[in-house]
Enzyme design. Sequence first.
Site, PDB file in Angstrom:
ATOM      1  N   ASP A 110      47.972  74.073  38.098  1.00  0.00           N
ATOM      2  CA  ASP A 110      47.537  72.818  39.184  1.00  0.00           C
ATOM      3  C   ASP A 110      46.391  71.905  38.646  1.00  0.00           C
ATOM      4  OD1 ASP A 110      48.777  72.264  41.099  1.00  0.00           O
ATOM      5  OD2 ASP A 110      47.525  73.600  43.283  1.00  0.00           O
ATOM      6  N   HIS A 379      40.399  75.214  41.777  1.00  0.00           N
ATOM      7  CA  HIS A 379      40.901  73.631  41.842  1.00  0.00           C
ATOM      8  C   HIS A 379      41.278  72.979  42.971  1.00  0.00           C
ATOM      9  CE1 HIS A 379      44.111  75.592  41.563  1.00  0.00           C
ATOM     10  NE2 HIS A 379      45.411  74.993  42.782  1.00  0.00           N
TER      11      HIS A 379
END
Length: 969
Positions: A110, A379
């Site tokens: 991701d 993230h």
Amino acid sequence: WLFFQESMHAYAANVYTSVVEELMKGKQRKFIAVEQEFFRLWWDGVATDRQKQQVHQLLQEGRLEFVIGGQVMHDEAVTLIDDQILQLTEGHGFLYETFGIRPQFSWHVDPFGASATTPTLFALAGFNAHLISRIDYDLKADMQKNKKLQFVWQGSPSLSERQEIFTHVMDQYSYCTPSQIPFSNRSGFYWNGIAAFPDPPKDGVYPNMSLPVTDTNIHLYAQTMVANIKERAAWFQTSDVLWPWGCDKQFFNASVQYSNMDLLLDYINNHSDEFGVTVQYATVGDYFKAVYRRNFTWEIRDSQDFLPYSTEPFQAWTGFYTSRSTLKGIARRASSLLYAGESFFTQYVLKHPQSSICKCGALRQLQSLRWAVSEVQHHDGITGTESPKVKDMYMNNLMDGMFNVKKLMASIILDMNDAKKNGEVYMKDSGVSGVDQYVVVYNPLAWNITTFVTVSVSHLEMSVLDELGHSVPAQVQSSAESHATYDLYILVEISGLSYRKYKVKPLNSNQSAFIGKSVKYKRKDITRADQQSRQLLPVVNNCYQVLFDQSTNLMHSITERETNRTVWLTQEFLEYHVNGDVMKGPISDNYLFAPNASAVPVSKAVELEVVSGKLMTEIRQYFYSNITSQDYIYAVYTRMYTVPEGYNGNLLCHRIEQEYSVGPLEFNREAVLRTSTNLKTGQLLYTDSNGYQIQKRPFKAYENNTVARNYYPMVQTAYIEDDTTRLMLFAERAHGVSSQGNGQVEVMLHRRLWNNLQWDLNYNLTLNDSSVVRPVIWLILGTKAVTNILYRTSGLALEHRPVVFFGALSGDKPKVPGQLQQNSVHSSPVTIPPNLHLQTLSIPGWRYSSNHAKQVRSIHVGKQKEGDADFSRVLLRIRHLYEVGEDPVLSQPVMVNLKSLLKGLGLVTAVEERSLTGTWDVNTLKRWKWKTAQYPSKGFSNSTKTAENFTVTVHPKEIRTFFVYFQGQ
């Protein structure tokens, strides 16, 4: 914030509770889990003894597999290597201590783009294969067509095949199950629907649940799944297809998931002749084992990364390099404070075994900051791509952790000085009031530093004395920030990992600090500057002469005095105007940067003030939108230092420090500082990759969105150069950086956006950031040879600036600092050569045995329950800062005797070399060696030669990790 916590806890708890229950019901079922932060919250706060027993069993059977195993799935673009290693180490330490397992595969699906540092770190951590997904859409299409989605990645040019790793890039469907099914308008394969927490529906019917598998539709489901598997098979070299099942926030009701999938898999396998496919549940490890067994020969990829990342022609994910600049700055300050606190505490424990401070409590204070710094590497954390509520959670956790560590360091200083009887040490970030005070300054680096620390004071006439009562060079001047206080700059000279104490008092006439005198220059209209009658104002130190143009009040040029080379150099603030209405075209948001056109200069008038004194000159420039505006939106404070005789002022003299004040911005404005020079750079930019290595960034022309697609992350360093001269920038937080013209480098400093994209509105991702940001950038200008020597140490000097504490004195004269400082004789407890960096010196506190067989046995017999933290094991990491061939001297391997290196801390009795996160003995770590044309034989790759007689040779770019034990511990 509480809502977020409740929501995530409720969701994560449901996932683990229901997945464990369902895995126990069918031997064929499997599951992978990544982030330890949520698993640990479940394990420590929710899981029953029975569930814990089941987790142990499932891990042993290989049906539950932890992949990556860090606290979070970290971002790859804007994180620092130290923090990536920290969060991996935190997760791995827990997994090894609790289960005796060591993750060996990655699932980095991701993060928005992929860095070349990550494959190196994962190889050093003992991983056998790496998996990524988000890379440029056009590049992915090309790799997919040519069956090049799998390769052996040599992420580091210097470590090359020694730390290479097999890498799998997911195809265009990425990490989620394709949800289109031709026989239903609902999405397919998501039988538990969409998560709704913390208030799940009472009837158990969640939004958008897929059609259950029935006798009437099972053939249609199977056809859909098989067609997709075959489509994907054409994109890969082997006949093994990885088919990810799941997506974001799935498996909160694992029962309905598995029961439907069981039926479907059985059906396909029972009709495999017809379908030409067999299917089975698998972990990532199962998939990579299957591919490895094929004995295929793979292509090698060099150290080129996959940044920046675009998903469509007008969707360049380069905005997040700068989003929430304040959070980015605090995250790095917290990381730097943690680094200082770890070595400070380690020295204290080693030198004061009979200490009065509770070590377990101290470890908890450090752990609170380890957790906060680890989690923000997520993230959707340091990237600035979270909602304001979640951002506040990260900020609160970081601030709490920083408070704890400062409190711990202050109490250690008090204990060292027996100062409880006659004073106090406190941690406020401000300064000194009227009474006699002292300033305690700790240098967290393992080499001697000469630098200035700034203290806010209430008098103009001050004097500064060291521990022996000698006068210390200092300069005091009016503060740019406040009319009520003054800034006192103290020149500190401190050996590595040591602290010194300075007494600051109102005037003592014969030892007074120098006073900076201010001259203010009239505001100039830069649009009507008279080029003919140009008058230049020089500011000079031993390294540079900087000229300011008095017709504009802007910087004009810098002369590097050693070579007498002059570079024309001017700086201006510009703004990109961006669109916020999806009906009108591409938008900018937390993630994306989509400028309407070229950047527009923001200021028509500049005011100048020069404050000069014996030790430093500060040039203050204020940028106004026009000649009559009341308030400025932008300011630059540029500082140049002059170091007196007898001090090593090389680094100080060579840096031009700049601090900016930017904001509040108007809506849909992205603010950049553009530095333009006459260097012939051909628009070639260099940026660092996570503070570890440098990437070459040639300017690329695209059909669409060229400006945004030429933005890159600068975590610590960026530079431009021509044949003779290099201009380097160093940052204390991440920024987007680009070279949009020959001889130019621009840094994005701040963004404030609003858009009406429904998805962004639902998640509150409109980035209405009305803050004022105060980033710092240091500039160095010089020949390549000179900047090569300076830039690694300068980047670290900015990253790890000294930690400053303030204390009040009462009555008695304070004792000279205790043994942590070694009686203020300038010898450092640990001094490391200039091409090495002491990356970690800490006491992790893990209770696991470093003998693997013993560790597994003690878990097996249930001995690994609770126990006291282990304070005898010291974690040491040493990193070589240079690449092979980068510098004739500094790129050489370095021989280090760990016993003599650490003798200032005590007598070293044993050293064990470990994998990056500490869980493997490097002598037993055998990673898979994948076949390449370069290395046709397959086998295992052994790691580096380990320490003999406490001596190790550290080669360029190596990061070596050790457990060290001292006598008497």
